[in-house]
Design a protein around this motif. Structure first.
Motif, PDB file in Angstrom:
ATOM      1  N   VAL A 430      11.015   4.882   6.697  1.00 28.03           N
ATOM      2  CA  VAL A 430      12.222   5.703   6.794  1.00 28.03           C
ATOM      3  C   VAL A 430      11.869   7.102   7.285  1.00 28.03           C
ATOM      4  O   VAL A 430      10.956   7.747   6.764  1.00 28.03           O
ATOM      5  CB  VAL A 430      12.933   5.789   5.428  1.00 28.03           C
ATOM      6  N   GLU A 431      12.607   7.575   8.289  1.00 25.41           N
ATOM      7  CA  GLU A 431      12.382   8.930   8.810  1.00 25.41           C
ATOM      8  C   GLU A 431      12.586   9.956   7.711  1.00 25.41           C
ATOM      9  O   GLU A 431      13.556   9.896   6.959  1.00 25.41           O
ATOM     10  CB  GLU A 431      13.343   9.228   9.969  1.00 25.41           C
ATOM     11  N   GLY A 432      11.656  10.915   7.611  1.00 24.49           N
ATOM     12  CA  GLY A 432      11.766  11.975   6.621  1.00 24.49           C
ATOM     13  C   GLY A 432      11.285  11.586   5.239  1.00 24.49           C
ATOM     14  O   GLY A 432      11.153  12.440   4.364  1.00 24.49           O
ATOM     15  N   GLN A 433      11.010  10.307   5.035  1.00 20.49           N
ATOM     16  CA  GLN A 433      10.517   9.827   3.738  1.00 20.49           C
ATOM     17  C   GLN A 433       9.009  10.052   3.651  1.00 20.49           C
ATOM     18  O   GLN A 433       8.312  10.111   4.659  1.00 20.49           O
ATOM     19  CB  GLN A 433      10.840   8.339   3.586  1.00 20.49           C
ATOM     20  N   GLU A 434       8.514  10.205   2.435  1.00 23.51           N
ATOM     21  CA  GLU A 434       7.070  10.311   2.225  1.00 23.51           C
ATOM     22  C   GLU A 434       6.605   9.153   1.346  1.00 23.51           C
ATOM     23  O   GLU A 434       7.365   8.651   0.507  1.00 23.51           O
ATOM     24  CB  GLU A 434       6.723  11.673   1.623  1.00 23.51           C
ATOM     25  N   TYR A 435       5.357   8.762   1.559  1.00 27.50           N
ATOM     26  CA  TYR A 435       4.815   7.564   0.906  1.00 27.50           C
ATOM     27  C   TYR A 435       3.446   7.863   0.313  1.00 27.50           C
ATOM     28  O   TYR A 435       2.826   8.888   0.605  1.00 27.50           O
ATOM     29  CB  TYR A 435       4.687   6.419   1.916  1.00 27.50           C
ATOM     30  N   MET A 436       2.982   6.931  -0.508  1.00 32.74           N
ATOM     31  CA  MET A 436       1.626   7.002  -1.060  1.00 32.74           C
ATOM     32  C   MET A 436       0.994   5.640  -0.895  1.00 32.74           C
ATOM     33  O   MET A 436       1.599   4.620  -1.242  1.00 32.74           O
ATOM     34  CB  MET A 436       1.671   7.392  -2.537  1.00 32.74           C
ATOM     35  N   LEU A 437      -0.217   5.624  -0.347  1.00 31.65           N
ATOM     36  CA  LEU A 437      -0.965   4.380  -0.197  1.00 31.65           C
ATOM     37  C   LEU A 437      -2.081   4.365  -1.228  1.00 31.65           C
ATOM     38  O   LEU A 437      -2.876   5.307  -1.310  1.00 31.65           O
ATOM     39  CB  LEU A 437      -1.548   4.261   1.207  1.00 31.65           C
ATOM     40  N   LEU A 438      -2.110   3.299  -2.032  1.00 29.62           N
ATOM     41  CA  LEU A 438      -3.134   3.121  -3.055  1.00 29.62           C
ATOM     42  C   LEU A 438      -3.967   1.892  -2.739  1.00 29.62           C
ATOM     43  O   LEU A 438      -3.415   0.812  -2.464  1.00 29.62           O
ATOM     44  CB  LEU A 438      -2.484   2.928  -4.430  1.00 29.62           C
ATOM     45  N   VAL A 439      -5.286   2.036  -2.779  1.00 37.82           N
ATOM     46  CA  VAL A 439      -6.193   0.895  -2.645  1.00 37.82           C
ATOM     47  C   VAL A 439      -7.065   0.882  -3.893  1.00 37.82           C
ATOM     48  O   VAL A 439      -7.849   1.808  -4.130  1.00 37.82           O
ATOM     49  CB  VAL A 439      -7.064   0.995  -1.379  1.00 37.82           C
ATOM     50  N   HIS A 440      -6.907  -0.150  -4.707  1.00 41.94           N
ATOM     51  CA  HIS A 440      -7.587  -0.208  -6.003  1.00 41.94           C
ATOM     52  C   HIS A 440      -8.969  -0.861  -5.878  1.00 41.94           C
ATOM     53  O   HIS A 440      -9.203  -1.676  -4.971  1.00 41.94           O
ATOM     54  CB  HIS A 440      -6.725  -0.988  -6.996  1.00 41.94           C
ATOM     55  N   PRO A 441      -9.861  -0.532  -6.784  1.00 40.49           N
ATOM     56  CA  PRO A 441     -11.225  -1.082  -6.713  1.00 40.49           C
ATOM     57  C   PRO A 441     -11.327  -2.511  -7.229  1.00 40.49           C
ATOM     58  O   PRO A 441     -12.381  -2.923  -7.731  1.00 40.49           O
ATOM     59  CB  PRO A 441     -12.022  -0.119  -7.599  1.00 40.49           C
TER      60      PRO A 441
END
Length: 463
Positions: A430-441
Motif C-alpha cells: 500500500v502506498e504510504g504504508q510502512e512495514y516490518m520484515l522479520l526473519v527468525h533464527p
C-alpha cells in the motif's frame, strides 16, 4: 452558580455548531452583564483588552477576553456538551466524501439509519430529493442533522450498483469515543477521540479487554483529540505507573499541584502515546504529565499549545460563561500554552508506524536490525541473502511481513541458488504504508544448525 473545570479546544467535530458571539451581541440583559463582570474579576486568568467596567453588552465583554472564553445560551451549552461526549441528533452514520456522493463508513447501532436497514458501504447520492454529488461532508451533514423525531429521505447507491430510497427518523446517537484493536506482536492499540465524562472508564475497559486477549504492550492514540473534562485527564494519568501528579495549576489567586486519581490497573511503563498538532488541552495535560514522569513515550509532532483551563459558570438565567481560569503545565513546569508538548520521538509520517515498529522491536532485543528500506515500490520483492545454504522448506512462521499499525501480510517465498530467499507479497503493498520484515533464527543451515540470530528491518513504501 455552578462551575465545571474544563480543558478543551474545539478543533475537529462531526457537529456543525457555531459558537454564540452573535447571540451574545444581542443580549443586553444588564443583570447578566454585571454577573459576568463579577465572575471575570474574581476568576479570570489572562489579559483583559479594554476597560471591563465600561462594557455594556456581553459581546463587548467577550471581545476583551482570550479566544477560549465565550458565552453560551442554555441550548448552545447543551449542544456543546453533547459534542464533547460525541452525541448529536441525526441519522446515525459516520461519513466521508466520495466521487459518487457521501460514503457511509459506519452505521451506529440502534440509530435511525440502522433501523432503516442502511449498511456501511452504501453511498448517499441525494437527500430529500436534492443531489449531493460533489458536496462536502459539512454540506451533507447540515441536511442530515435535525430535530429529534423528524424524518429525512435519502437515496442510496449500494455496492452492487442498485439504488434505493429510505425514509430515516432522526435520533440522538453517540459516536464511539474509544476504539481498540490488537495489533501484530500482541500490541494493544487504543484510540480516544475526546476526554468525555466517561472517557477514562472506557479506556480502562479497553485496557482490561486487550490484556485478556494477550496484549503485552500498548499504544494510546490522542491524535486530533481536542480535550474535554479535566477530571478525565486526572483519572487517565492514574492508569500509568510512576505518574503521581496530574498537572500543576496556576489560578487567579493560587498555584498548586493536582494529584492523579490512581487506578487499580496500569498501562506498562513503555506505553507509547501518539500526538499531533491537533492534540490539545486535556490531551496535552496528560501527555506532559506522562512525559515528565517518564511514564510513557510520546510519538508524533508537537501538540497544539493550549495550556489554558476553562471553567463553566452557570448564570442566573440558565446560560453559561466559559472562562479561562488557569494555566497548567506538567509536573516539570515546562510551558505548554502557545508552545505545545514536544514528543520524545518526532515522526514525519503517521506516528503509529514508528510506535508499532518500536513495540515489536522491543520483543527481539537479541536480533540484528538492518538498514531501513525507503521509497520501496508497491510491487517490491524482498531478497534476504544468507552466508551459506539453508534447508528447505523453511519452517512456518520463520519469516513475517507486518503492516505496521495492523497485522501480518501474506506472501510467497522462493529459494534462489545463491543462498537467498525471495519474499513476494501476494497483493501489492500500500502506498504510504510502512512495514516490518522479520526473519527468525528458526531457519536452519544445511549443517543442521540454526541461524545465530534473527534480523528485522523497517520498510517505507513510496507515497
Amino acid at each position: 452558580m455552578k462551575k465545571v473545570l474544563w480543558s478543551f479546544l474545539f478543533v475537529l467535530s462531526f457537529v456543525i455548531f457555531p459558537l454564540s458571539n452573535a447571540s451574545a451581541a444581542n443580549n443586553n440583559d444588564q443583570q447578566l452583564v454585571e454577573e459576568i463582570k463579577e465572575i471575570i474579576t474574581e476568576n479570570y486568568v489572562g489579559k483583559i483588552n479594554g476597560d471591563l467596567q465600561k462594557a455594556t453588552t456581553i459581546s463587548d465583554i467577550i471581545n476583551m477576553l482570550d479566544p477560549y472564553s465565550t458565552y453560551f445560551t442554555k441550548q448552545e451549552f447543551e449542544e456543546f456538551m453533547n459534542s464533547i461526549n460525541l452525541s448529536t441528533i441525526g441519522i446515525g452514520v459516520v461519513i466521508e466524501e466520495h466521487d459518487d456522493g457521501i460514503h457511509i463508513l459506519q452505521v451506529i447501532d440502534k440509530g435511525g439509519a440502522s433501523d432503516a436497514g442502511v449498511v456501511a458501504g452504501d453511498i448517499i447520492i441525494s437527500i430529500n430529493g436534492q443531489s449531493i454529488v460533489g458536496n462536502s461532508i459539512e454540506e451533507a451533514s447540515s441536511l442530515l442533522i435535525g430535530n429529534e423525531g423528524t424524518q429525512v429521505q435519502v437515496k442510496l447507491l449500494h455496492e452492487n450498483g442498485s439504488t434505493s430510497t429510505k425514509t430515516i427518523t432522526r435520533k440522538k446517537f453517540t459516536l464511539p469515543n474509544v476504539e481498540s484493536a490488537l495489533l501484530f506482536g500482541n500490541v494493544g492499540y487504543i484510540a480516544m477521540s475526546s476526554f468525555s465524562e466517561d472517557g477514562a472508564q472506557l479506556v480502562k475497559e479497553a485496557l482490561i479487554q486487550l490484556k485478556q486477549r494477550g496484549a503485552t504492550s500498548f499504544i494510546l492514540d490522542l491524535q486530533n483529540n481536542g480535550g474535554g473534562y479535566v477530571t478525565t485527564a486526572e483519572e487517565l494519568t492514574g492508569l500509568f505507573p510512576k505518574a503521581k501528579i496530574a498537572y500543576l495549576l496556576q489560578e487567579a489567586h493560587a498555584s498548586y499541584e493536582v494529584r492523579a486519581k490512581q487506578q487499580n490497573i496500569k498501562f506498562p511503563a513503555d506505553t507509547r502515546i501518539l500526538v499531533n498538532r491537533y492534540s490539545a488541552s486535556a490531551s496535552e495535560m496528560l501527555s506532559a504529565s506522562l512525559q515528565d514522569q517518564q511514564s510513557a513515550i510520546l510519538y508524533g509532532e508537537t501538540t497544539y499549545g493550549k495550556g489554558a483551563m476553562q471553567g463553566f459558570y452557570e448564570l442566573h438565567d440558565g446560560s453559561y460563561l466559559k472562562l479561562t481560569v488557569g494555566k497548567f503545565t506538567g509536573p516539570a513546569g515546562h510551558t505548554i500554552n502557545e508552545v505545545g508538548v514536544k514528543p520524545n520521538i518526532q515522526t514525519k509520517t503517521a506516528p503509529i508506524f514508528q510506535a508499532h515498529y518500536d513495540a515489536i522491536k522491543a520483543q527481539y532485543k537479541d536480533y540484528q536490525e538492518l538498514t531501513s528500506l525507503k521509497n520501496v515500490p508497491t510491487t517490491k520483492t524482498f531478497k534476504v541473502k544468507f552466508s551459506q545454504a539453508f534447508t528447505t522448506p523453511i519452517p512456518e512462521g520463520s519469516v513475517q511481513l507486518v503492516a505496521l499499525g495492523g497485522d501480518e501480510v501474506p506472501f510467497t517465498t522462493k529459494v534462489e541458488k545463491d543462498n537467498s530467499l525471495l519474499i513476494k507479497p501476494t497483493e501489492p503493498l500500500v502506498e504510504g504504508q510502512e512495514y516490518m520484515l522479520l526473519v527468525h533464527p528458526t531457519i536452519q543451515k544445511s549443517s543442521g544448525d540454526k541461524l545465530q540470530k534473527g534480523i528485522y528491518l523497517h520498510i517505507a513504501v513510496t507515497n
